[in-house]
Structures are given as C-alpha cells and as structure tokens.
Design an enzyme around this catalytic site. Sequence first.
Site, PDB file in Angstrom:
ATOM      1  N   GLU A   1       0.842  -1.209   0.000  1.00  0.00           N
ATOM      2  CA  GLU A   1       0.000   0.000   0.000  1.00  0.00           C
ATOM      3  C   GLU A   1       0.877   1.258   0.000  1.00  0.00           C
ATOM      4  O   GLU A   1       1.757   1.422   0.851  1.00  0.00           O
ATOM      5  CB  GLU A   1      -0.938  -0.018   1.209  1.00  0.00           C
TER       6      GLU A   1
ATOM      7  N   LYS B   1      -7.715  -1.237  11.082  1.00  0.00           N
ATOM      8  CA  LYS B   1      -7.102  -1.672   9.815  1.00  0.00           C
ATOM      9  C   LYS B   1      -5.837  -0.845   9.561  1.00  0.00           C
ATOM     10  O   LYS B   1      -4.805  -1.357   9.132  1.00  0.00           O
ATOM     11  CB  LYS B   1      -8.117  -1.522   8.677  1.00  0.00           C
TER      12      LYS B   1
ATOM     13  N   ASP C   1       3.472 -14.928  11.058  1.00  0.00           N
ATOM     14  CA  ASP C   1       2.199 -15.306  10.439  1.00  0.00           C
ATOM     15  C   ASP C   1       1.189 -14.171  10.640  1.00  0.00           C
ATOM     16  O   ASP C   1       0.610 -14.033  11.719  1.00  0.00           O
ATOM     17  CB  ASP C   1       1.737 -16.605  11.121  1.00  0.00           C
TER      18      ASP C   1
ATOM     19  N   HIS D   1      -2.197  10.175   0.290  1.00  0.00           N
ATOM     20  CA  HIS D   1      -2.401   8.872  -0.343  1.00  0.00           C
ATOM     21  C   HIS D   1      -2.257   8.987  -1.860  1.00  0.00           C
ATOM     22  O   HIS D   1      -1.571   8.195  -2.492  1.00  0.00           O
ATOM     23  CB  HIS D   1      -3.802   8.369   0.035  1.00  0.00           C
TER      24      HIS D   1
HETATM   25  C1  MEV Z   1      -5.893   2.960   4.897  1.00  0.00           C
HETATM   26  O1  MEV Z   1      -5.197   1.801   4.517  1.00  0.00           O
HETATM   27  C2  MEV Z   1      -5.931   3.080   6.398  1.00  0.00           C
HETATM   28  C3  MEV Z   1      -6.776   4.229   6.943  1.00  0.00           C
HETATM   29  O2  MEV Z   1      -8.084   4.164   6.422  1.00  0.00           O
HETATM   30  C4  MEV Z   1      -6.772   4.089   8.442  1.00  0.00           C
HETATM   31  C5  MEV Z   1      -7.706   5.029   9.158  1.00  0.00           C
HETATM   32  O3  MEV Z   1      -8.730   5.471   8.580  1.00  0.00           O
HETATM   33  O4  MEV Z   1      -7.442   5.287  10.345  1.00  0.00           O
HETATM   34  C6  MEV Z   1      -6.210   5.556   6.518  1.00  0.00           C
END
Ligand code: MEV
Length: 438
Positions: free
Chosen positions: A85, A280, A296, A393
């Site tokens: 990513e 996430k 793992d 991003h």
């Molecule tokens: C993207 O991979 C992860 C985010 O969505 C985490 C978040 O919103 O805190 C940017």
Amino acid sequence: MSPVVSGFSKLSKSDKIKWLVEHHFNNDQNTVDILKTYWNSDDKLQQLHDEFTENTISNYYLPFSVAPNFLINGERYTIPMAIEESSVVAAASKAAKFWQNRGGFKAEVLSTVKVGQVHFTYTGDTEKLKTFFHSIKSELIASTSHITKNMEKRGGGIVDIELRDKSSEIENYYQLHCTFGTADAMGANFINSCLEQFADFLTKAASNYNDFSEAEKNIEIIMSILSNYVPECLVRAYVSCPVNDLPKVGELSSLQYAEKFVRAVQIAKVEPYRAVTHNKGIMNGIDAVVLATGNDFRAIEAGAHAYASKDGKYTSLTDAKIEDDIFHFSIQIPLALGTVGGLTSLHPLVKLALHLLGNPNAKKLMEITAVAGLAQNFGAINSLITTGIQQGHMKMHLMNILNQFQATNEEKEQLVDYFKTNTVTHSEVVQQIEKLRR
Ligand code: MEV
C-alpha cells in the site's frame, strides 16, 4: 469452469504451468513469460521458495521497505516493512521522525502466555472426570517431556493445564485448556505437538481408569489445536508530549489539534464502523513488520481483532487522552511473534530484516511491532483530522497511475514535479499524461 485434474501436485513445475496455460489461458505464451519473469535467477533460492508451499509456479513480490528514525525505549531502529500500500511506509517514517524529537516511543511486554486446547467429548459424571483429571495431571505434563525438554532449556514450556466443563454450551463437551510459554519461538508446532500428546495420553488413561463406566472410558477427541486468541500475550506501546509540542496545522492550535485527535480516537472507541477502519490502519503497520520478519500475519490479524472485541463490542486498539496538558497516545495489542523457527532462519530477506532490527528476541520484536502499529495510527489520524487522507495517499499513488500508463522516467519526473503543487486525481493524471504525449 476449471477442469478436474488429479495428481497435479506430482507434476513438475513446467508441467503445472503447461496445464494451467492450456486450460485457463488459451495456450498463451505471454502467461508463461509473466510467471517466469518472477522466477529467481538463483536456482537454489528459487527452489527454497518452491518448497515453501505446494504447487508453487512463481513468486509473488511485495515491496520490502524500511522506515528509519524510530526511537524505541531509547534505542534507534530502522524498521523493515513488507507492504504494497502506497502511503504506509511514508506515514510510518513521518510519525517516527515526529516522535524522535519528543522522547520517542516507549514499549513494554505485559505477558507472553499462549493457549492451546484439546476439545473432547465425555459422556458421564462430570465429578468423576474432574477426579480423573487431577489424578493424571502431572503424568499428562510428564508425558510431553520429550517435546518440552528443549523448550524448557530456552525458558519456555507448559504453564498449566485446566479441565474446562463446556457441557452447558454443547452436550458432553469438555476441554483441556492449556497454557504455554514458547520463549523466542512463535511456538505453533511446539504447542500443537504437546496438545496431540495430551490428547493421546488422555484417551489411553481414561480407557484404563477403573472408576469409569464403559461409556466414561470412551473419551472422544474432537480436535487438538493452538488458539490464535492470545489476550495474555500482550504488549503496550505509547508516546506522550506536552500538548504545546503537537503540530499547529492551518487554523488548528496545538490544543485544538490534541482535542480533535482525542475525539477521533473516542469515535473509534464507540463506533464499530470507524473502529474497524481505525484498526485496519494500525494493522497496516503491524502486518508489514510481521511479514518482513517472517511471522504469520493471519494469526496476528485474527488475534488482534478478537482482542478488539473482548468486551463484547468491537472497539479501537489505541487510546488517547490529554491529562495535565500532556497528550498521551497508546496501543495495547496481543502479538504472538517469534524470532526463531519457522521462516526466520530459512528466508534470506527475513534473516536480513531481523539483522536490521539487531536480531531481537521475541519480546523486543513484540515491542517494535506494536510501535509500528501505533506510529501508523498516529499518521492516519494526523492526516484524517487535518488535510484528509487523500492528499498524501494520492501523492504516493501517483507513481502507480504513472506506471499503469507506462510513463517513461522523463514523463514521471515532469509529472511528479507538476503534482507537487496540483491535486492528484486519477483523471487529472491521465489528462496530464495525454497532454505531455500530444
Ligand atoms: C488505509 O489503509 C488506512 C486508513 O483508512 C486508516 C484510518 O482510517 O485510520 C487511513
């Protein structure tokens, strides 16, 4: 539809590819070329990868990156990260740089106990089963001495075995709930071997136990397996600084920044839809280190999300607060990691990653990994409450779009320059490429 094939695993690698291309790619030679492009030119290294799993036909690359400037418990680290990513490593590096001037990260392992269970069916008097269990418990443990001997030398071993009555949930269902220390190993093989030995000993001892009826003698093992839920293999990482040392961004004062940050974490505490995305983001950092160090990541993911729901509602793995003008930000997460065994001594890049970290023991790796998760969460929330996530991003994603259009190095240079001052959107990038090429 894929045709049925038997004996596929016994075919040579070229025959597997031949079958695949014939049945799925219309005998397209380009497909063969793509698969072969990813073969390693070093035959020995390729064979090593071929033998990691069954039916390997090529390698699947992930970028192997490093995030420098992490100060953890007063020591400096460059953290290896395997992740595709775009903005993850950049965000980690930025967070590391920010906190290195504010005392760095602190981390501590709170516990290292791992769990495995023998699930079995027993039809009879529970009190008799309890008496039986207590009478054999020490022999049960001793029966694994051939497995535990080496682990004990390294400081691990069996911590305890409990008999758990689960018959109110499923008729006649009981468990041996076993706890282990596995020193610097992740310990899956050790735990599973012990469990299978317990299961074997349990059934044999029951069949010879005079106080049992015929039905009671007949314990049926359903399964023996470690648990990836490890709430007692726990690590905590944290940062803190005076509120005044936090950024002032646009209209936001440092105090407003801190309050907005804390509010963002509070939202993830109470709102599962936000908590999942919040976590996430944490796992972006954690998985990347877990993968780079040959651990793992599926086990880590499963355990982390289960821990996030331990109180009956899915919630944030991090916490933030302001107390006496000090901003505090922390993570508590279960991480059953190993630095010996498994891929750690097999995979050359894993060895390199561990070397880069100073060949840490498992506890140290738990601390470093938790820090990577906290840093990632700091980076994500910092963007979310200020510029929004897309700015950074899309800047990082720019290269992916340029590569999609097979941009030359010169085109890349010009467009990266152009997008330093212009907003990156997919359509704007396409327009600019077309303009350049006209
Ligand atoms: C993207 O991979 C992860 C985010 O969505 C985490 C978040 O919103 O805190 C940017």
